[in-house]
Design an enzyme around this catalytic site. Structure first.
Site, PDB file in Angstrom:
ATOM      1  N   HIS A 105     104.834  15.980  23.549  1.00 31.27           N
ATOM      2  CA  HIS A 105     103.467  15.751  23.070  1.00 31.27           C
ATOM      3  C   HIS A 105     103.387  16.166  21.621  1.00 31.27           C
ATOM      4  O   HIS A 105     104.015  17.157  21.231  1.00 31.27           O
ATOM      5  CB  HIS A 105     102.463  16.557  23.910  1.00 31.27           C
ATOM      6  CG  HIS A 105     101.077  16.030  23.800  1.00 31.27           C
ATOM      7  ND1 HIS A 105     100.250  16.344  22.747  1.00 31.27           N
ATOM      8  CD2 HIS A 105     100.381  15.188  24.601  1.00 31.27           C
ATOM      9  CE1 HIS A 105      99.107  15.729  22.912  1.00 31.27           C
ATOM     10  NE2 HIS A 105      99.149  15.011  24.011  1.00 31.27           N
ATOM     11  N   ASP A 120     100.700  12.455  31.553  1.00 30.20           N
ATOM     12  CA  ASP A 120     101.110  11.233  32.245  1.00 30.20           C
ATOM     13  C   ASP A 120     102.197  11.459  33.284  1.00 30.20           C
ATOM     14  O   ASP A 120     102.479  10.571  34.077  1.00 30.20           O
ATOM     15  CB  ASP A 120     101.607  10.205  31.222  1.00 30.20           C
ATOM     16  CG  ASP A 120     100.461   9.657  30.411  1.00 30.20           C
ATOM     17  OD1 ASP A 120      99.412   9.393  31.013  1.00 30.20           O
ATOM     18  OD2 ASP A 120     100.600   9.519  29.190  1.00 30.20           O
TER      19      ASP A 120
HETATM   20  N1  CMC Z   1     112.120  12.880  25.524  1.00 30.96           N
HETATM   21  C1  CMC Z   1     113.154  13.356  24.799  1.00 30.96           C
HETATM   22  N2  CMC Z   1     113.010  13.887  23.573  1.00 30.96           N
HETATM   23  C2  CMC Z   1     111.768  13.935  23.079  1.00 30.96           C
HETATM   24  C3  CMC Z   1     110.648  13.454  23.785  1.00 30.96           C
HETATM   25  C4  CMC Z   1     110.867  12.921  25.052  1.00 30.96           C
HETATM   26  N3  CMC Z   1     109.857  12.433  25.781  1.00 30.96           N
HETATM   27  N4  CMC Z   1     109.540  13.603  23.038  1.00 30.96           N
HETATM   28  C5  CMC Z   1     109.935  14.165  21.895  1.00 30.96           C
HETATM   29  N5  CMC Z   1     111.291  14.370  21.926  1.00 30.96           N
HETATM   30  C6  CMC Z   1     112.115  14.962  20.860  1.00 30.96           C
HETATM   31  C7  CMC Z   1     112.441  13.920  19.801  1.00 30.96           C
HETATM   32  O1  CMC Z   1     113.634  13.226  20.087  1.00 30.96           O
HETATM   33  C8  CMC Z   1     112.533  14.762  18.557  1.00 30.96           C
HETATM   34  O2  CMC Z   1     113.771  15.404  18.554  1.00 30.96           O
HETATM   35  P1  CMC Z   1     114.552  15.639  17.154  1.00 30.96           P
HETATM   36  O3  CMC Z   1     113.654  16.543  16.366  1.00 30.96           O
HETATM   37  O4  CMC Z   1     115.849  16.274  17.559  1.00 30.96           O
HETATM   38  O5  CMC Z   1     114.717  14.287  16.525  1.00 30.96           O
HETATM   39  C9  CMC Z   1     111.465  15.825  18.785  1.00 30.96           C
HETATM   40  O6  CMC Z   1     111.341  15.950  20.189  1.00 30.96           O
HETATM   41  C10 CMC Z   1     110.121  15.466  18.172  1.00 30.96           C
HETATM   42  O7  CMC Z   1     109.776  14.179  18.667  1.00 30.96           O
HETATM   43  P2  CMC Z   1     108.789  13.161  17.935  1.00 30.96           P
HETATM   44  O8  CMC Z   1     109.066  11.782  18.434  1.00 30.96           O
HETATM   45  O9  CMC Z   1     108.848  13.392  16.464  1.00 30.96           O
HETATM   46  O10 CMC Z   1     107.401  13.667  18.474  1.00 30.96           O
HETATM   47  P3  CMC Z   1     106.040  12.948  18.265  1.00 30.96           P
HETATM   48  O11 CMC Z   1     105.031  14.022  18.152  1.00 30.96           O
HETATM   49  O12 CMC Z   1     106.092  11.924  17.195  1.00 30.96           O
HETATM   50  O13 CMC Z   1     105.869  12.132  19.642  1.00 30.96           O
HETATM   51  C11 CMC Z   1     105.257  11.513  21.789  1.00 30.96           C
HETATM   52  C12 CMC Z   1     105.057  12.522  20.667  1.00 30.96           C
HETATM   53  C13 CMC Z   1     104.266  11.775  22.917  1.00 30.96           C
HETATM   54  C14 CMC Z   1     105.001  10.095  21.250  1.00 30.96           C
HETATM   55  C15 CMC Z   1     106.705  11.633  22.302  1.00 30.96           C
HETATM   56  O14 CMC Z   1     106.894  12.930  22.847  1.00 30.96           O
HETATM   57  C16 CMC Z   1     107.051  10.581  23.334  1.00 30.96           C
HETATM   58  O15 CMC Z   1     107.380   9.455  22.948  1.00 30.96           O
HETATM   59  N6  CMC Z   1     106.985  10.915  24.661  1.00 30.96           N
HETATM   60  C17 CMC Z   1     107.293   9.958  25.690  1.00 30.96           C
HETATM   61  C18 CMC Z   1     106.112   9.038  25.904  1.00 30.96           C
HETATM   62  C19 CMC Z   1     104.947   9.759  26.585  1.00 30.96           C
HETATM   63  O16 CMC Z   1     105.125  10.446  27.576  1.00 30.96           O
HETATM   64  N7  CMC Z   1     103.739   9.537  26.042  1.00 30.96           N
HETATM   65  C20 CMC Z   1     102.528  10.122  26.563  1.00 30.96           C
HETATM   66  C21 CMC Z   1     101.954  11.098  25.584  1.00 30.96           C
HETATM   67  S1  CMC Z   1     100.682  12.133  26.274  1.00 30.96           S
HETATM   68  C22 CMC Z   1      99.348  11.140  26.544  1.00 30.96           C
HETATM   69  C23 CMC Z   1      98.831  10.413  25.368  1.00 30.96           C
HETATM   70  O17 CMC Z   1      98.703  10.972  24.271  1.00 30.96           O
HETATM   71  O18 CMC Z   1      98.454   9.279  25.585  1.00 30.96           O
END
Ligand code: CMC
Length: 378
Positions: free
Chosen positions: A261, A315
């Site tokens: 998140h 989720d």
């Molecule tokens: N699985 C594996 N690694 C992850 C995940 C994940 N679900 N989420 C983040 N990371 C890692 C990512 O690879 C990165 O690692 P590094 O720094 O080594 O490159 C680090 O954590 C930061 O990730 P980010 O993509 O920069 O984080 P973000 O804040 O841009 O993304 C997110 C947040 C929710 C989009 C992302 O965690 C994600 O895509 N999760 C899976 C989809 C999901 O479950 N979405 C629902 C979100 S909650 C409800 C909503 O808001 O609607």
């Protein structure tokens, strides 16, 4: 004016001032109008919570009764909207159907009298009342059936489940579904709420505001993740496959759905409540093999990615609850939209109070004074 550095995804950059909800991602706190989400899940219900979010305070008894009464009596859809829905392809995604229907409401009720409290109230009531009816109607119509008319003797959540399944739900199922709606109703400036605010800031009508938010919620990185969680659990198939699946995702730098998140760096407090609701459902209606896989996933992700603050988000367990309630997988995100409409409307109202059209700046990375090359010379 201070010039800020560019931050992809506007991470950490305030886009507004708001008194609607608060998140502390380090301590796992979520409050609506200052009230912890755990208290609302235990003592409130979705309609009261929607009132709290939109009008800023808990309703008195007569205010709540009036709000419930108004919503109950605006649940029906105009036959022209139902006729429009009959033309939708049955293979289309229900979020696309919902976005079209929400926008279509603007054709019928678009006065844009944004300084008229009666218009604001009517728009709030219509959207909260009709969106569940649209979701349920699309579900029945795509199976070739006529939509079921709402039942005024049923509460908001019981009526939705009734319209969806054509059976009156038992009180525990209706209660658990209602708690799910409460938990998803609002979550500060997430992508769909930001989209709603940007649209609201142009002073367009509230139906366009909600339609734009629905379109944004549909993406797999936002509301669409709960659907993806079920596909992932299906693909994993057994507890033994969990660790290899997660190790593979990490190696290939693939996101694990339902984890991570932007704000929470601990387990999302809503995921904790939803996990408890899922367990209540399994006690009453029988186990779900996906639950064992989910619990194992949580453990393995904690072990391998906990140091990065990757924990279950809202989720992860919501899909398991909806599945047990008999809701089809591709309706999970529309159900999220039913609930989040309360938050979008709260932000719409707040945006109108001190409106200034959104117009951020950019850092230009292109060239200047480039030559125009005639098409035959390119
Ligand atoms: N699985 C594996 N690694 C992850 C995940 C994940 N679900 N989420 C983040 N990371 C890692 C990512 O690879 C990165 O690692 P590094 O720094 O080594 O490159 C680090 O954590 C930061 O990730 P980010 O993509 O920069 O984080 P973000 O804040 O841009 O993304 C997110 C947040 C929710 C989009 C992302 O965690 C994600 O895509 N999760 C899976 C989809 C999901 O479950 N979405 C629902 C979100 S909650 C409800 C909503 O808001 O609607």
């Amino acid at each position: 004016m201070t010039v800020c550095e560019y931050r992809a995804g506007l991470e950490g950059i305030p886009a507004t001032q708001s008194s609607i909800s608060f998140v502390d991602g380090q301590r796992g706190i979520l409050e609506y109008r200052g009230i912890p989400i755990e208290k609302l899940a235990e003592y409130s219900n979705f309609i009261e919570t929607a009132y709290l979010l939109i009008w800023g305070e808990l309703p008195k008894k007569d205010e709540l009764e009036l709000f419930e009464h108004e919503i109950t009596h605006h649940r029906r859809l105009k036959y022209r909207i139902r006729d429009m829905m009959k033309c939708f392809p049955e293979g289309g995604h229900p979020m696309d159907a919902l976005q079209a229907c929400a926008a279509a409401l603007g054709l019928f009720y678009s006065r844009r009298a944004l300084d008229d409290p009666t218009y604001i109230r009517a728009a709030v009531v219509r959207l909260l009342a009709k969106i569940p009816t649209m979701v349920a109607a699309f579900q029945l119509m795509r199976k070739g059936n006529d939509p079921v008319q709402p039942r005024d003797d049923l509460g908001y959540s019981a009526n939705f489940l009734y319209m969806l399944t054509e059976e009156e739900p038992d009180p525990l199922a209706a209660h658990i579904f209602d708690v799910c709606l409460t938990l998803h109703a609002e979550h500060t400036i997430n992508a769909s709420t930001f989209s709603a605010m940007v649209t609201a800031s142009t002073l367009t009508d509230p139906y366009a505001v909600v339609a734009s938010a629905v379109g944004t919620l549909a993406g797999p990185l936002h509301g669409g993740a709960n659907e993806e969680v079920i596909f992932m659990l299906e693909e994993i198939g057994s507890v033994e496959n969990v660790r290899p699946y997660i190790e593979h995702c990490i190696e290939k730098k693939q996101k694990i759905m339902g984890f991570g998140h932007r704000v929470y760096k601990v387990k999302d407090p809503r995921a904790t409540i939803l996990q408890d609701l899922a367990q209540q459902l399994f006690v009453k209606y029988g186990e779900d093999k996906f639950y064992e896989i989910a619990v194992e996933m949580e453990q393995v992700v904690h072990e391998l990615l906990g140091h990065k603050g990757i924990y279950p988000n809202v989720d992860f367990y919501s899909g398991l609850v909806y599945r047990k309630l008999g809701i089809p997988t591709d309706l999970f995100t529309p159900v999220f939209a039913i609930s989040r409409t309360a938050g979008w409307l709260a932000h719409w109202k707040e945006q109108l109070n001190e409106n200034r059209i959104f117009r951020p700046t950019q850092i230009y990375t292109g060239t200047h004074a480039a030559a125009y090359i005639p098409i035959q010379d390119r």
